[in-house]
Design a protein around this motif. Structure first.
Motif, PDB file in Angstrom:
ATOM      1  N   PRO A 116       0.839  -1.251  -0.097  1.00 36.02           N
ATOM      2  CA  PRO A 116      -0.066   0.140  -0.058  1.00 36.02           C
ATOM      3  C   PRO A 116       0.765   1.240   0.131  1.00 36.02           C
ATOM      4  CG  PRO A 116      -0.160  -1.326   2.114  1.00 36.02           C
ATOM      5  CD  PRO A 116       0.634  -1.899   1.275  1.00 36.02           C
ATOM      6  N   ILE A 117       0.286   2.331  -0.513  1.00 39.27           N
ATOM      7  CA  ILE A 117       0.820   3.654  -0.736  1.00 39.27           C
ATOM      8  C   ILE A 117       0.297   4.411   0.616  1.00 39.27           C
ATOM      9  CG2 ILE A 117       1.451   5.511  -2.027  1.00 39.27           C
ATOM     10  CD1 ILE A 117       1.407   3.782  -4.454  1.00 39.27           C
ATOM     11  N   PRO A 118       0.945   5.283   1.281  1.00 38.30           N
ATOM     12  CA  PRO A 118       0.389   6.088   2.084  1.00 38.30           C
ATOM     13  C   PRO A 118      -0.245   7.387   1.390  1.00 38.30           C
ATOM     14  CG  PRO A 118       2.805   6.041   2.614  1.00 38.30           C
ATOM     15  CD  PRO A 118       2.472   5.151   1.457  1.00 38.30           C
ATOM     16  N   TYR A 119      -1.331   7.456   1.138  1.00 39.86           N
ATOM     17  CA  TYR A 119      -1.638   8.784   0.287  1.00 39.86           C
ATOM     18  C   TYR A 119      -1.925   9.784   1.093  1.00 39.86           C
ATOM     19  CZ  TYR A 119      -2.309   5.795  -3.879  1.00 39.86           C
ATOM     20  OH  TYR A 119      -2.225   4.940  -4.806  1.00 39.86           O
ATOM     21  N   GLU A 120      -1.830   9.774   2.288  1.00 39.93           N
ATOM     22  CA  GLU A 120      -1.897  10.909   3.187  1.00 39.93           C
ATOM     23  C   GLU A 120      -0.704  11.834   3.177  1.00 39.93           C
ATOM     24  OE1 GLU A 120      -0.528   7.489   5.755  1.00 39.93           O
ATOM     25  OE2 GLU A 120      -2.111   7.807   4.366  1.00 39.93           O
ATOM     26  N   LEU A 121       0.445  11.329   2.591  1.00 40.99           N
ATOM     27  CA  LEU A 121       1.480  12.071   2.429  1.00 40.99           C
ATOM     28  C   LEU A 121       1.383  12.967   1.235  1.00 40.99           C
ATOM     29  CD1 LEU A 121       4.435   9.366   2.885  1.00 40.99           C
ATOM     30  CD2 LEU A 121       3.875  10.930   4.528  1.00 40.99           C
ATOM     31  N   THR A 122       1.439  14.234   1.646  1.00 39.26           N
ATOM     32  CA  THR A 122       1.428  15.342   0.702  1.00 39.26           C
ATOM     33  C   THR A 122       2.194  16.609   1.008  1.00 39.26           C
ATOM     34  OG1 THR A 122      -0.446  16.481   1.808  1.00 39.26           O
ATOM     35  CG2 THR A 122      -1.216  14.810   0.053  1.00 39.26           C
ATOM     36  N   GLY A 123       2.474  17.360  -0.033  1.00 45.33           N
ATOM     37  CA  GLY A 123       3.201  18.340   0.154  1.00 45.33           C
ATOM     38  C   GLY A 123       4.582  18.193   0.541  1.00 45.33           C
ATOM     39  N   LEU A 124       5.160  19.115   1.489  1.00 48.86           N
ATOM     40  CA  LEU A 124       6.535  18.877   1.670  1.00 48.86           C
ATOM     41  C   LEU A 124       6.960  17.439   2.279  1.00 48.86           C
ATOM     42  CD1 LEU A 124       7.293  22.386   3.004  1.00 48.86           C
ATOM     43  CD2 LEU A 124       8.023  21.837   0.943  1.00 48.86           C
ATOM     44  N   SER A 125       6.122  16.808   2.965  1.00 48.92           N
ATOM     45  CA  SER A 125       6.374  15.703   3.563  1.00 48.92           C
ATOM     46  C   SER A 125       6.700  14.596   2.772  1.00 48.92           C
ATOM     47  CB  SER A 125       5.514  15.235   4.556  1.00 48.92           C
ATOM     48  OG  SER A 125       4.229  15.075   4.319  1.00 48.92           O
ATOM     49  N   ALA A 126       5.944  14.828   1.574  1.00 46.43           N
ATOM     50  CA  ALA A 126       5.990  13.541   0.482  1.00 46.43           C
ATOM     51  C   ALA A 126       7.201  13.674  -0.676  1.00 46.43           C
ATOM     52  CB  ALA A 126       4.624  13.595  -0.429  1.00 46.43           C
ATOM     53  N   GLN A 127       7.802  15.331  -0.665  1.00 52.18           N
ATOM     54  CA  GLN A 127       8.910  15.501  -1.509  1.00 52.18           C
ATOM     55  C   GLN A 127       9.850  14.362  -1.435  1.00 52.18           C
ATOM     56  OE1 GLN A 127       9.681  19.256  -1.661  1.00 52.18           O
ATOM     57  NE2 GLN A 127       7.748  20.114  -2.653  1.00 52.18           N
ATOM     58  N   ARG A 128      10.344  13.922  -0.418  1.00 51.32           N
ATOM     59  CA  ARG A 128      11.417  13.103  -0.384  1.00 51.32           C
ATOM     60  C   ARG A 128      11.223  11.769   0.280  1.00 51.32           C
ATOM     61  NH1 ARG A 128      16.907  16.086  -0.474  1.00 51.32           N
ATOM     62  NH2 ARG A 128      16.170  18.099  -1.600  1.00 51.32           N
ATOM     63  N   HIS A 129      10.066  11.611   1.022  1.00 49.91           N
ATOM     64  CA  HIS A 129       9.614  10.412   1.373  1.00 49.91           C
ATOM     65  C   HIS A 129       9.763   9.141   0.514  1.00 49.91           C
ATOM     66  CE1 HIS A 129       7.772   7.426   4.213  1.00 49.91           C
ATOM     67  NE2 HIS A 129       7.924   8.272   5.034  1.00 49.91           N
ATOM     68  N   PRO A 130      10.348   8.026   0.986  1.00 42.61           N
ATOM     69  CA  PRO A 130      10.497   7.261  -0.188  1.00 42.61           C
ATOM     70  C   PRO A 130       9.320   6.078  -0.351  1.00 42.61           C
ATOM     71  CG  PRO A 130      11.684   6.410   2.003  1.00 42.61           C
ATOM     72  CD  PRO A 130      11.127   7.717   2.144  1.00 42.61           C
ATOM     73  N   LEU A 131       8.310   6.067   0.629  1.00 38.17           N
ATOM     74  CA  LEU A 131       7.068   5.672   0.395  1.00 38.17           C
ATOM     75  C   LEU A 131       5.832   6.412  -0.141  1.00 38.17           C
ATOM     76  CD1 LEU A 131       6.916   3.286   3.391  1.00 38.17           C
ATOM     77  CD2 LEU A 131       7.842   2.930   1.106  1.00 38.17           C
ATOM     78  N   ALA A 132       6.430   7.673  -0.789  1.00 31.70           N
ATOM     79  CA  ALA A 132       5.494   8.585  -1.287  1.00 31.70           C
ATOM     80  C   ALA A 132       4.640   8.134  -2.472  1.00 31.70           C
ATOM     81  CB  ALA A 132       5.814  10.121  -1.436  1.00 31.70           C
ATOM     82  N   PHE A 133       3.616   8.677  -2.869  1.00 30.84           N
ATOM     83  CA  PHE A 133       2.978   8.602  -4.260  1.00 30.84           C
ATOM     84  C   PHE A 133       3.718   9.013  -5.249  1.00 30.84           C
ATOM     85  CE2 PHE A 133       0.569  10.423  -7.548  1.00 30.84           C
ATOM     86  CZ  PHE A 133       0.192   9.189  -8.229  1.00 30.84           C
ATOM     87  N   THR A 134       4.071   8.448  -6.582  1.00 28.29           N
ATOM     88  CA  THR A 134       4.451   9.135  -7.597  1.00 28.29           C
ATOM     89  C   THR A 134       3.849   8.256  -8.853  1.00 28.29           C
ATOM     90  OG1 THR A 134       6.440   7.371  -7.734  1.00 28.29           O
ATOM     91  CG2 THR A 134       6.850   9.472  -6.805  1.00 28.29           C
ATOM     92  N   LEU A 135       3.714   9.095  -9.777  1.00 28.29           N
ATOM     93  CA  LEU A 135       3.113   8.694 -10.942  1.00 28.29           C
ATOM     94  C   LEU A 135       4.208   7.896 -11.998  1.00 28.29           C
ATOM     95  CD1 LEU A 135       0.392   8.616 -12.600  1.00 28.29           C
ATOM     96  CD2 LEU A 135       1.267  10.281 -13.944  1.00 28.29           C
ATOM     97  N   ASP A 136       3.986   6.550 -12.081  1.00 28.75           N
ATOM     98  CA  ASP A 136       5.234   5.789 -12.844  1.00 28.75           C
ATOM     99  C   ASP A 136       4.394   5.770 -14.282  1.00 28.75           C
ATOM    100  OD1 ASP A 136       7.166   4.331 -13.586  1.00 28.75           O
ATOM    101  OD2 ASP A 136       6.886   2.681 -12.520  1.00 28.75           O
ATOM    102  N   HIS A 137       5.160   5.197 -15.348  1.00 38.06           N
ATOM    103  CA  HIS A 137       4.679   4.872 -16.596  1.00 38.06           C
ATOM    104  C   HIS A 137       5.140   3.438 -16.893  1.00 38.06           C
ATOM    105  CE1 HIS A 137       4.813   9.455 -16.454  1.00 38.06           C
ATOM    106  NE2 HIS A 137       3.596   9.307 -17.228  1.00 38.06           N
ATOM    107  N   LEU A 138       4.080   2.763 -17.451  1.00 40.49           N
ATOM    108  CA  LEU A 138       4.182   1.483 -17.825  1.00 40.49           C
ATOM    109  C   LEU A 138       5.511   1.459 -18.971  1.00 40.49           C
ATOM    110  CD1 LEU A 138       3.655  -1.395 -17.479  1.00 40.49           C
ATOM    111  CD2 LEU A 138       1.743  -1.003 -19.498  1.00 40.49           C
TER     112      LEU A 138
END
Length: 96
Positions: A31-53
């Motif tokens: 699971p991805i912790p979607y509650e991480l947003t803003g500055l806390s998500a910029q460098r967090h290794p488990l933050a959401f990113t959009l990947d491309h197949l």
């Protein structure tokens, strides 16, 4: 010089749409912790990113929803621009 297409409204809309699905990481399945947003998500290794197949460097479309996947930041970085779905080979121990 052209503007960065990842700063445009269509890309941000695609990210918001993918984030709203609350899917697990397509690469590791956790699971991805979607509650991480803003500055806390910029460098967090488990933050959401959009990947491309299909990676952009291999001809993938930046704005195609069929090419978009939810991923952890660390999984997206570790995958690089590989197109195969195989994980890194498991390293054997030194006990042969």
């Amino acid at each position: 010089m052209a503007a960065n297409p990842r700063n445009g409204r269509p890309y941000r809309r695609l990210c918001a749409t993918q984030r709203a699905l609350l899917l697990p990481c397509w690469w590791c399945g956790k699971p991805i912790p979607y509650e991480l947003t803003g500055l806390s998500a910029q460098r967090h290794p488990l933050a959401f990113t959009l990947d491309h197949l299909v990676p952009l460097s291999r001809g993938g479309d930046l704005l195609d929803p069929a090419n978009a996947r939810s991923a952890h930041r660390k999984c997206n970085s570790a995958r690089g621009n590989r197109t195969d779905h195989n994980r890194q080979p498991v390293r054997s121990s030194r006990r042969w």
